[in-house]
Design a protein around this motif. Structure first.
Motif, PDB file in Angstrom:
ATOM      1  N   THR A   1       7.692  17.337  -3.394  1.00 16.95           N
ATOM      2  CA  THR A   1       6.965  17.877  -4.514  1.00 16.95           C
ATOM      3  C   THR A   1       7.844  18.661  -5.708  1.00 16.95           C
ATOM      4  OG1 THR A   1       6.974  20.199  -3.416  1.00 16.95           O
ATOM      5  CG2 THR A   1       5.168  18.611  -2.812  1.00 16.95           C
ATOM      6  N   GLY A   2       9.159  18.248  -5.473  1.00 15.14           N
ATOM      7  CA  GLY A   2       9.871  18.835  -6.793  1.00 15.14           C
ATOM      8  C   GLY A   2      10.315  20.218  -6.605  1.00 15.14           C
ATOM      9  N   PHE A   3       9.366  21.115  -6.443  1.00 18.08           N
ATOM     10  CA  PHE A   3       9.726  22.267  -6.291  1.00 18.08           C
ATOM     11  C   PHE A   3       8.676  23.125  -5.260  1.00 18.08           C
ATOM     12  CE2 PHE A   3       7.348  22.828 -10.265  1.00 18.08           C
ATOM     13  CZ  PHE A   3       6.106  23.560 -10.091  1.00 18.08           C
ATOM     14  N   GLY A   4       8.993  24.055  -4.515  1.00 14.33           N
ATOM     15  CA  GLY A   4       8.022  24.925  -3.640  1.00 14.33           C
ATOM     16  C   GLY A   4       7.728  26.097  -4.318  1.00 14.33           C
ATOM     17  N   GLY A   5       6.533  25.867  -4.847  1.00  8.43           N
ATOM     18  CA  GLY A   5       5.956  27.038  -5.940  1.00  8.43           C
ATOM     19  C   GLY A   5       4.713  27.736  -5.171  1.00  8.43           C
ATOM     20  N   ALA A   6       3.826  28.311  -5.788  1.00  8.65           N
ATOM     21  CA  ALA A   6       2.800  28.890  -5.297  1.00  8.65           C
ATOM     22  C   ALA A   6       1.875  28.084  -4.653  1.00  8.65           C
ATOM     23  CB  ALA A   6       2.087  29.874  -6.195  1.00  8.65           C
ATOM     24  N   LEU A   7       1.628  26.956  -5.286  1.00  3.00           N
ATOM     25  CA  LEU A   7       0.848  25.917  -4.854  1.00  3.00           C
ATOM     26  C   LEU A   7       1.158  25.394  -3.733  1.00  3.00           C
ATOM     27  CD1 LEU A   7      -0.673  24.061  -8.061  1.00  3.00           C
ATOM     28  CD2 LEU A   7      -1.253  26.233  -7.186  1.00  3.00           C
ATOM     29  N   LYS A   8       2.326  25.106  -3.530  1.00  2.00           N
ATOM     30  CA  LYS A   8       2.995  24.465  -2.274  1.00  2.00           C
ATOM     31  C   LYS A   8       2.879  25.511  -1.285  1.00  2.00           C
ATOM     32  CE  LYS A   8       5.431  21.606   0.306  1.00  2.00           C
ATOM     33  NZ  LYS A   8       5.950  22.392   1.433  1.00  2.00           N
ATOM     34  N   ASN A   9       3.188  26.889  -1.430  1.00  2.00           N
ATOM     35  CA  ASN A   9       3.039  27.714  -0.416  1.00  2.00           C
ATOM     36  C   ASN A   9       1.604  28.008   0.092  1.00  2.00           C
ATOM     37  OD1 ASN A   9       3.593  30.128   1.008  1.00  2.00           O
ATOM     38  ND2 ASN A   9       3.292  31.541  -0.897  1.00  2.00           N
ATOM     39  N   ILE A  10       0.772  27.809  -0.810  1.00  2.00           N
ATOM     40  CA  ILE A  10      -0.849  28.085  -0.568  1.00  2.00           C
ATOM     41  C   ILE A  10      -1.351  26.838   0.329  1.00  2.00           C
ATOM     42  CG2 ILE A  10      -3.198  28.971  -1.320  1.00  2.00           C
ATOM     43  CD1 ILE A  10      -1.506  30.221  -3.719  1.00  2.00           C
ATOM     44  N   GLY A  11      -1.190  25.775  -0.519  1.00  2.00           N
ATOM     45  CA  GLY A  11      -2.155  24.691  -0.313  1.00  2.00           C
ATOM     46  C   GLY A  11      -1.400  24.093   0.840  1.00  2.00           C
ATOM     47  N   MET A  12      -0.314  23.713   1.119  1.00  2.00           N
ATOM     48  CA  MET A  12       0.347  23.148   2.107  1.00  2.00           C
ATOM     49  C   MET A  12       0.637  24.334   3.572  1.00  2.00           C
ATOM     50  SD  MET A  12       1.418  20.349   3.867  1.00  2.00           S
ATOM     51  CE  MET A  12       1.315  19.331   2.439  1.00  2.00           C
ATOM     52  N   GLY A  13       0.945  25.324   2.690  1.00  2.00           N
ATOM     53  CA  GLY A  13       1.146  26.511   3.898  1.00  2.00           C
ATOM     54  C   GLY A  13       0.101  26.861   4.430  1.00  2.00           C
ATOM     55  N   CYS A  14      -1.011  26.833   4.114  1.00  2.00           N
ATOM     56  CA  CYS A  14      -2.300  27.526   4.781  1.00  2.00           C
ATOM     57  C   CYS A  14      -3.110  26.325   5.388  1.00  2.00           C
ATOM     58  CB  CYS A  14      -3.321  28.088   3.741  1.00  2.00           C
ATOM     59  SG  CYS A  14      -2.404  29.637   2.849  1.00  2.00           S
ATOM     60  N   GLY A  15      -2.622  25.269   5.366  1.00  2.00           N
ATOM     61  CA  GLY A  15      -3.112  24.076   6.238  1.00  2.00           C
ATOM     62  C   GLY A  15      -3.009  24.269   7.472  1.00  2.00           C
ATOM     63  N   SER A  16      -3.919  24.070   8.572  1.00  2.00           N
ATOM     64  CA  SER A  16      -3.602  23.885   9.902  1.00  2.00           C
ATOM     65  C   SER A  16      -2.742  22.709  10.131  1.00  2.00           C
ATOM     66  CB  SER A  16      -5.088  23.700  10.508  1.00  2.00           C
ATOM     67  OG  SER A  16      -5.700  22.917  10.447  1.00  2.00           O
ATOM     68  N   ARG A  17      -2.506  22.308  11.394  1.00  2.00           N
ATOM     69  CA  ARG A  17      -1.933  21.095  11.567  1.00  2.00           C
ATOM     70  C   ARG A  17      -2.669  19.906  11.175  1.00  2.00           C
ATOM     71  NH1 ARG A  17       1.486  20.529  17.035  1.00  2.00           N
ATOM     72  NH2 ARG A  17       3.470  20.941  16.123  1.00  2.00           N
ATOM     73  N   ALA A  18      -3.757  19.921  11.263  1.00  2.00           N
ATOM     74  CA  ALA A  18      -4.858  18.722  11.005  1.00  2.00           C
ATOM     75  C   ALA A  18      -4.880  18.878   9.226  1.00  2.00           C
ATOM     76  CB  ALA A  18      -6.425  18.859  11.358  1.00  2.00           C
ATOM     77  N   GLY A  19      -4.918  20.082   8.747  1.00  2.00           N
ATOM     78  CA  GLY A  19      -4.779  19.894   7.401  1.00  2.00           C
ATOM     79  C   GLY A  19      -3.473  19.686   6.823  1.00  2.00           C
ATOM     80  N   LYS A  20      -2.355  19.707   7.384  1.00  2.00           N
ATOM     81  CA  LYS A  20      -1.027  19.317   6.946  1.00  2.00           C
ATOM     82  C   LYS A  20      -1.032  17.776   7.094  1.00  2.00           C
ATOM     83  CE  LYS A  20       1.901  23.475   7.554  1.00  2.00           C
ATOM     84  NZ  LYS A  20       0.709  24.394   7.767  1.00  2.00           N
ATOM     85  N   MET A  21      -1.516  17.192   8.064  1.00  2.00           N
ATOM     86  CA  MET A  21      -1.707  15.708   8.284  1.00  2.00           C
ATOM     87  C   MET A  21      -2.430  15.185   7.265  1.00  2.00           C
ATOM     88  SD  MET A  21      -0.162  13.472  10.221  1.00  2.00           S
ATOM     89  CE  MET A  21      -0.629  11.791  10.715  1.00  2.00           C
ATOM     90  N   HIS A  22      -3.539  15.837   7.008  1.00  2.00           N
ATOM     91  CA  HIS A  22      -4.539  15.262   5.864  1.00  2.00           C
ATOM     92  C   HIS A  22      -3.925  15.152   4.430  1.00  2.00           C
ATOM     93  CE1 HIS A  22      -8.558  16.033   3.692  1.00  2.00           C
ATOM     94  NE2 HIS A  22      -8.315  14.939   3.782  1.00  2.00           N
ATOM     95  N   GLN A  23      -3.065  16.097   4.407  1.00  2.00           N
ATOM     96  CA  GLN A  23      -2.338  16.242   3.033  1.00  2.00           C
ATOM     97  C   GLN A  23      -1.068  15.275   2.979  1.00  2.00           C
ATOM     98  OE1 GLN A  23      -1.695  20.305   1.025  1.00  2.00           O
ATOM     99  NE2 GLN A  23      -2.398  20.752   3.359  1.00  2.00           N
TER     100      GLN A  23
END
Length: 373
Positions: free
Chosen positions: A162-184
């Motif tokens: 993603t180029g950098f790990g900022g707030a959106l990465k911390n929230i969007g990917m970080g708050c996804g469950s395992r299913a959510g991470k797979m979805h992304q």
């Protein structure tokens, strides 16, 4: 649209005022305590660092934020969700062990640590994504969604996808469950150019899903096992691995923006990012390479999009650090310069599209006013 306000302070200190106190002053100035926190459960989302990686934010910063929440009558807890790849944070027990080994406990942070998606990463909520293009619903850790107020505390660093790990990465990917991470991560799977592969096997060591084999003497990625995390791309020193889907990282960033919107919509939220120890890759790695950029400072805002844009702009203005992945790449005689520190560090990344999409779906505003003190 009115410009968002982003507050900034550098890492300089004076006698008797340490960096945790300076972070508190930044958050007060930016308005954290203007939120109604009385008797509210407040999730503080951060990354506890993979074992072996020491670039993650120190627990002292987490305690500073938790103390502010408690001063306002809130009930803070630190949280992150389990990883999709097999590492030291793949289930809640090992995740908590990792957090404690890296210094996060009730004494050092002044609050509890709760793994957001439960023991096995399956305790999630299905949350609608208003305005979502790629995701109509998101799978978010239940404890994250159960909180009344959401705060992100982000280590701003480079990232191999993603180029950098900022707030959106911390929230969007970080708050996804395992299913959510797979979805992304479902958009694209990397492949190996056998002619360029040197069989160093570093890609297999970095693989997030044990999907790389050497049955033919060259690296082969088994697509049915691969989760599409992209760590192997960043690991290869010979450009032998790439994603044949040219827009995979772009779509990944857009999905991250949509997941972030699912997390913050409908409740008070506040965001903090520290540009410090800017490693070229994610804190999910069990190591951290030398910083590619100097330490710049601390940023805070109610707008996560403006916050990421301000942090990115500050990084792009900084000079590369010598003896780093970024400076090494720029020194190569045949290097195609992108005039973008994130792309010159990891050339396959996309990041501008993430912020553009985040603004388009109403997550925040890329136009900001930087307020320094």
């Amino acid at each position: 649209m009115e410009k968002a306000k982003v507050y900034f302070t550098d890492f300089r200190t004076s006698n008797g005022v340490g960096l945790p106190e300076k972070l508190k002053r930044l958050c007060r100035k930016a308005g954290l305590q203007t939120m109604d926190l009385e008797n509210k459960f407040v999730a503080i989302k951060m990354h506890f660092g993979e074992l072996g990686n020491i670039a993650y934010l120190r627990p002292n910063y987490a305690k500073a934020v938790a103390d502010l929440v408690k001063e306002a009558g809130g009930k803070p807890f630190l949280t992150d969700c389990n990883t999709l790849y097999p590492g030291s944070r793949k289930n809640a027990l090992e995740h908590l062990d990792c957090a404690q080994e890296n210094g996060f406990n009730e004494i050092t942070t002044g609050c509890h640590v709760i793994i957001g998606d439960g023991l096995r990463g399956t305790d999630d909520c299905i949350v609608p994504v208003e305005g979502g293009v790629y995701c109509k619903e998101a799978y978010i850790g239940r404890a994250v969604m159960d909180a009344d107020v959401f705060i992100s505390l982000t280590h701003f660093k480079g990232h191999e996808s993603t180029g950098f790990g900022g707030a959106l990465k911390n929230i969007g990917m970080g708050c996804g469950s395992r299913a959510g991470k797979m979805h992304q991560h479902s958009q694209g799977k990397p492949v190996v150019n056998a002619d360029l592969c040197r069989c160093c096997k570093r890609c297999a060591k970095e693989c997030g899903s044990d999907a790389i084999f050497f049955d033919t003497g060259k690296a082969v990625i088994h697509e049915d096992i691969c989760k599409g995390c992209g760590r192997c791309i960043g690991a290869c020193s010979f450009d032998a691995i790439h994603n044949p889907n040219d827009n995979a990282n772009e779509i990944l960033g857009c999905k991250i923006a949509e997941y972030t919107k699912a997390v913050v919509d409908g409740r008070p939220h506040f965001h903090i990012s520290l540009i410090v120890d800017v490693s070229p890759n994610c804190d999910c790695h069990p190591e951290n390479d030398a910083a590619i950029l100097p330490n710049i400072g601390m940023f805070a805002s109610f707008d996560p999009v403006a916050l990421d844009q301000a942090c990115a702009d500050a990084c792009l203005k900084a000079d590369p650090m010598p003896n780093s992945q970024l400076s090494d790449n720029l020194a190569k005689p045949d290097w195609h310069r992108h005039h973008d520190h994130f792309m010159d560090s990891n050339p396959n990344v996309r990041w501008k599209e993430t912020l553009e999409h985040a603004e388009k779906i109403g997550l925040g505003n890329r136009e900001y006013e930087l307020i320094k003190f």
